[in-house]
Design a protein around this motif. Structure first.
Motif, PDB file in Angstrom:
ATOM      1  N   LEU A   7       0.837  -1.190   0.000  1.00  0.00           N
ATOM      2  CA  LEU A   7       0.000   0.000   0.000  1.00  0.00           C
ATOM      3  C   LEU A   7       0.873   1.242   0.000  1.00  0.00           C
ATOM      4  O   LEU A   7       2.051   1.182   0.286  1.00  0.00           O
ATOM      5  CB  LEU A   7      -0.972   0.011   1.186  1.00  0.00           C
ATOM      6  CG  LEU A   7      -0.418  -0.078   2.600  1.00  0.00           C
ATOM      7  CD1 LEU A   7      -0.095   1.290   3.157  1.00  0.00           C
ATOM      8  CD2 LEU A   7      -1.441  -0.748   3.491  1.00  0.00           C
ATOM      9  N   THR A   8       0.248   2.341  -0.336  1.00  0.00           N
ATOM     10  CA  THR A   8       0.908   3.639  -0.299  1.00  0.00           C
ATOM     11  C   THR A   8       0.275   4.434   0.834  1.00  0.00           C
ATOM     12  O   THR A   8      -0.928   4.661   0.826  1.00  0.00           O
ATOM     13  CB  THR A   8       0.725   4.385  -1.641  1.00  0.00           C
ATOM     14  OG1 THR A   8       1.230   3.571  -2.697  1.00  0.00           O
ATOM     15  CG2 THR A   8       1.457   5.711  -1.625  1.00  0.00           C
ATOM     16  N   LEU A   9       1.086   4.805   1.812  1.00  0.00           N
ATOM     17  CA  LEU A   9       0.627   5.619   2.945  1.00  0.00           C
ATOM     18  C   LEU A   9       1.046   7.063   2.698  1.00  0.00           C
ATOM     19  O   LEU A   9       2.234   7.350   2.541  1.00  0.00           O
ATOM     20  CB  LEU A   9       1.271   5.135   4.244  1.00  0.00           C
ATOM     21  CG  LEU A   9       0.566   4.048   5.020  1.00  0.00           C
ATOM     22  CD1 LEU A   9       1.466   3.552   6.135  1.00  0.00           C
ATOM     23  CD2 LEU A   9      -0.729   4.553   5.588  1.00  0.00           C
ATOM     24  N   VAL A  10       0.077   7.954   2.647  1.00  0.00           N
ATOM     25  CA  VAL A  10       0.316   9.351   2.336  1.00  0.00           C
ATOM     26  C   VAL A  10      -0.084  10.200   3.540  1.00  0.00           C
ATOM     27  O   VAL A  10      -1.229  10.155   3.971  1.00  0.00           O
ATOM     28  CB  VAL A  10      -0.519   9.768   1.104  1.00  0.00           C
ATOM     29  CG1 VAL A  10      -0.324  11.235   0.803  1.00  0.00           C
ATOM     30  CG2 VAL A  10      -0.166   8.911  -0.093  1.00  0.00           C
ATOM     31  N   ASP A  11       0.849  10.946   4.088  1.00  0.00           N
ATOM     32  CA  ASP A  11       0.595  11.814   5.233  1.00  0.00           C
ATOM     33  C   ASP A  11       0.591  13.255   4.746  1.00  0.00           C
ATOM     34  O   ASP A  11       1.594  13.741   4.218  1.00  0.00           O
ATOM     35  CB  ASP A  11       1.685  11.604   6.286  1.00  0.00           C
ATOM     36  CG  ASP A  11       1.370  12.243   7.618  1.00  0.00           C
ATOM     37  OD1 ASP A  11       0.892  13.403   7.623  1.00  0.00           O
ATOM     38  OD2 ASP A  11       1.612  11.611   8.650  1.00  0.00           O
ATOM     39  N   ILE A  12      -0.539  13.941   4.908  1.00  0.00           N
ATOM     40  CA  ILE A  12      -0.666  15.306   4.385  1.00  0.00           C
ATOM     41  C   ILE A  12      -0.562  16.380   5.475  1.00  0.00           C
ATOM     42  O   ILE A  12      -0.849  17.540   5.221  1.00  0.00           O
ATOM     43  CB  ILE A  12      -1.980  15.474   3.580  1.00  0.00           C
ATOM     44  CG1 ILE A  12      -3.211  15.253   4.467  1.00  0.00           C
ATOM     45  CG2 ILE A  12      -1.981  14.544   2.372  1.00  0.00           C
ATOM     46  CD1 ILE A  12      -4.529  15.649   3.807  1.00  0.00           C
ATOM     47  N   ARG A  13      -0.131  15.984   6.661  1.00  0.00           N
ATOM     48  CA  ARG A  13       0.055  16.981   7.728  1.00  0.00           C
ATOM     49  C   ARG A  13       1.261  17.864   7.402  1.00  0.00           C
ATOM     50  O   ARG A  13       2.022  17.588   6.486  1.00  0.00           O
ATOM     51  CB  ARG A  13       0.255  16.274   9.068  1.00  0.00           C
ATOM     52  CG  ARG A  13      -0.975  15.494   9.517  1.00  0.00           C
ATOM     53  CD  ARG A  13      -0.720  14.701  10.782  1.00  0.00           C
ATOM     54  NE  ARG A  13       0.387  13.773  10.572  1.00  0.00           N
ATOM     55  CZ  ARG A  13       1.358  13.556  11.458  1.00  0.00           C
ATOM     56  NH1 ARG A  13       1.355  14.162  12.625  1.00  0.00           N
ATOM     57  NH2 ARG A  13       2.333  12.701  11.188  1.00  0.00           N
ATOM     58  N   ASP A  14       1.457  18.898   8.201  1.00  0.00           N
ATOM     59  CA  ASP A  14       2.579  19.796   7.942  1.00  0.00           C
ATOM     60  C   ASP A  14       3.909  19.069   8.215  1.00  0.00           C
ATOM     61  O   ASP A  14       3.942  18.088   8.961  1.00  0.00           O
ATOM     62  CB  ASP A  14       2.462  21.067   8.798  1.00  0.00           C
ATOM     63  CG  ASP A  14       2.709  20.795  10.260  1.00  0.00           C
ATOM     64  OD1 ASP A  14       3.878  20.881  10.690  1.00  0.00           O
ATOM     65  OD2 ASP A  14       1.743  20.482  10.978  1.00  0.00           O
ATOM     66  N   PRO A  47       1.676   3.375  -7.635  1.00  0.00           N
ATOM     67  CA  PRO A  47       0.855   2.463  -8.442  1.00  0.00           C
ATOM     68  C   PRO A  47      -0.628   2.825  -8.297  1.00  0.00           C
ATOM     69  O   PRO A  47      -1.134   2.951  -7.192  1.00  0.00           O
ATOM     70  CB  PRO A  47       1.140   1.092  -7.837  1.00  0.00           C
ATOM     71  CG  PRO A  47       2.385   1.251  -7.026  1.00  0.00           C
ATOM     72  CD  PRO A  47       2.426   2.680  -6.600  1.00  0.00           C
ATOM     73  N   SER A  48      -1.305   2.982  -9.417  1.00  0.00           N
ATOM     74  CA  SER A  48      -2.695   3.457  -9.380  1.00  0.00           C
ATOM     75  C   SER A  48      -3.677   2.398  -8.906  1.00  0.00           C
ATOM     76  O   SER A  48      -4.787   2.717  -8.496  1.00  0.00           O
ATOM     77  CB  SER A  48      -3.121   3.974 -10.757  1.00  0.00           C
ATOM     78  OG  SER A  48      -3.067   2.933 -11.709  1.00  0.00           O
ATOM     79  N   ASP A  49      -3.282   1.118  -8.930  1.00  0.00           N
ATOM     80  CA  ASP A  49      -4.201   0.050  -8.524  1.00  0.00           C
ATOM     81  C   ASP A  49      -3.898  -0.491  -7.126  1.00  0.00           C
ATOM     82  O   ASP A  49      -4.570  -1.380  -6.632  1.00  0.00           O
ATOM     83  CB  ASP A  49      -4.168  -1.088  -9.535  1.00  0.00           C
ATOM     84  CG  ASP A  49      -2.784  -1.707  -9.684  1.00  0.00           C
ATOM     85  OD1 ASP A  49      -1.793  -1.068  -9.276  1.00  0.00           O
ATOM     86  OD2 ASP A  49      -2.698  -2.817 -10.218  1.00  0.00           O
ATOM     87  N   GLN A  50      -2.886   0.051  -6.473  1.00  0.00           N
ATOM     88  CA  GLN A  50      -2.511  -0.369  -5.117  1.00  0.00           C
ATOM     89  C   GLN A  50      -3.274   0.484  -4.114  1.00  0.00           C
ATOM     90  O   GLN A  50      -3.489   1.673  -4.356  1.00  0.00           O
ATOM     91  CB  GLN A  50      -1.008  -0.156  -4.968  1.00  0.00           C
ATOM     92  CG  GLN A  50      -0.441  -0.485  -3.615  1.00  0.00           C
ATOM     93  CD  GLN A  50       1.071  -0.398  -3.645  1.00  0.00           C
ATOM     94  OE1 GLN A  50       1.719  -1.220  -4.263  1.00  0.00           O
ATOM     95  NE2 GLN A  50       1.628   0.602  -2.997  1.00  0.00           N
ATOM     96  N   PRO A  51      -3.697  -0.081  -2.988  1.00  0.00           N
ATOM     97  CA  PRO A  51      -4.393   0.751  -1.990  1.00  0.00           C
ATOM     98  C   PRO A  51      -3.544   1.954  -1.571  1.00  0.00           C
ATOM     99  O   PRO A  51      -2.344   1.827  -1.367  1.00  0.00           O
ATOM    100  CB  PRO A  51      -4.598  -0.201  -0.808  1.00  0.00           C
ATOM    101  CG  PRO A  51      -4.521  -1.563  -1.383  1.00  0.00           C
ATOM    102  CD  PRO A  51      -3.562  -1.469  -2.536  1.00  0.00           C
ATOM    103  N   MET A  52      -4.207   3.099  -1.482  1.00  0.00           N
ATOM    104  CA  MET A  52      -3.557   4.326  -1.028  1.00  0.00           C
ATOM    105  C   MET A  52      -4.342   4.843   0.172  1.00  0.00           C
ATOM    106  O   MET A  52      -5.549   5.071   0.067  1.00  0.00           O
ATOM    107  CB  MET A  52      -3.536   5.373  -2.140  1.00  0.00           C
ATOM    108  CG  MET A  52      -2.873   6.673  -1.716  1.00  0.00           C
ATOM    109  SD  MET A  52      -2.768   7.877  -3.059  1.00  0.00           S
ATOM    110  CE  MET A  52      -1.523   7.131  -4.096  1.00  0.00           C
ATOM    111  N   VAL A  53      -3.663   5.007   1.293  1.00  0.00           N
ATOM    112  CA  VAL A  53      -4.291   5.479   2.524  1.00  0.00           C
ATOM    113  C   VAL A  53      -3.793   6.882   2.814  1.00  0.00           C
ATOM    114  O   VAL A  53      -2.586   7.116   2.914  1.00  0.00           O
ATOM    115  CB  VAL A  53      -3.972   4.538   3.706  1.00  0.00           C
ATOM    116  CG1 VAL A  53      -4.626   5.039   4.980  1.00  0.00           C
ATOM    117  CG2 VAL A  53      -4.395   3.105   3.398  1.00  0.00           C
ATOM    118  N   VAL A  54      -4.732   7.818   2.930  1.00  0.00           N
ATOM    119  CA  VAL A  54      -4.393   9.213   3.188  1.00  0.00           C
ATOM    120  C   VAL A  54      -4.622   9.501   4.676  1.00  0.00           C
ATOM    121  O   VAL A  54      -5.682   9.197   5.224  1.00  0.00           O
ATOM    122  CB  VAL A  54      -5.247  10.167   2.322  1.00  0.00           C
ATOM    123  CG1 VAL A  54      -4.804  11.607   2.537  1.00  0.00           C
ATOM    124  CG2 VAL A  54      -5.146   9.791   0.848  1.00  0.00           C
TER     125      VAL A  54
END
Length: 109
Positions: free
Chosen positions: A24-31, A59-66
């Motif tokens: 998966l792709t873990l995306v953290d959008i905090r400062d 990857p566009s088909d892999q889970p992405m968690v924001v």
């Protein structure tokens, strides 16, 4: 009528995915300062300056968690990412604050 195009993800499911080595792709959008003081291991900090790289590289088909602070801003970001062609996008309910409270041993500094 508006339709939600991302899914909500609870902390227990994310923990299972991490324990099971779910790609998966873990995306953290905090400062950046908050991210440097603690984040979910394996996550990458993304802001307006770096989101283009994320869109180009993830990857566009892999889970992405924001992940955001409390699980509110991540919903808008998740919606936007779906619009960029990602098919399995999730907003972490409760955000990093809830994750840190429930899983203090799973915070990287």
């Amino acid at each position: 009528m508006s339709q939600t195009t991302f899914d909500h993800l609870d902390h227990a499911t994310l923990e299972r995915w991490l324990d099971g080595d779910q790609p998966l792709t873990l995306v953290d959008i905090r400062d950046p300062l908050s991210f440097s003081r603690g984040h979910i291991p394996g996550s990458r900090h993304v802001d307006n300056a770096t989101v283009g790289d994320l869109v180009d590289q993830a990857p566009s088909d892999q889970p992405m968690v924001v992940v955001c602070y409390h699980g509110h801003s991540s919903q808008q970001a998740a919606e936007w990412l779906v619009g960029q062609g990602f098919t399995r996008v999730y907003s972490l309910d409760g955000g990093f604050v809830d994750w840190q409270a429930r899983h203090p041993h799973r915070v990287e500094r």
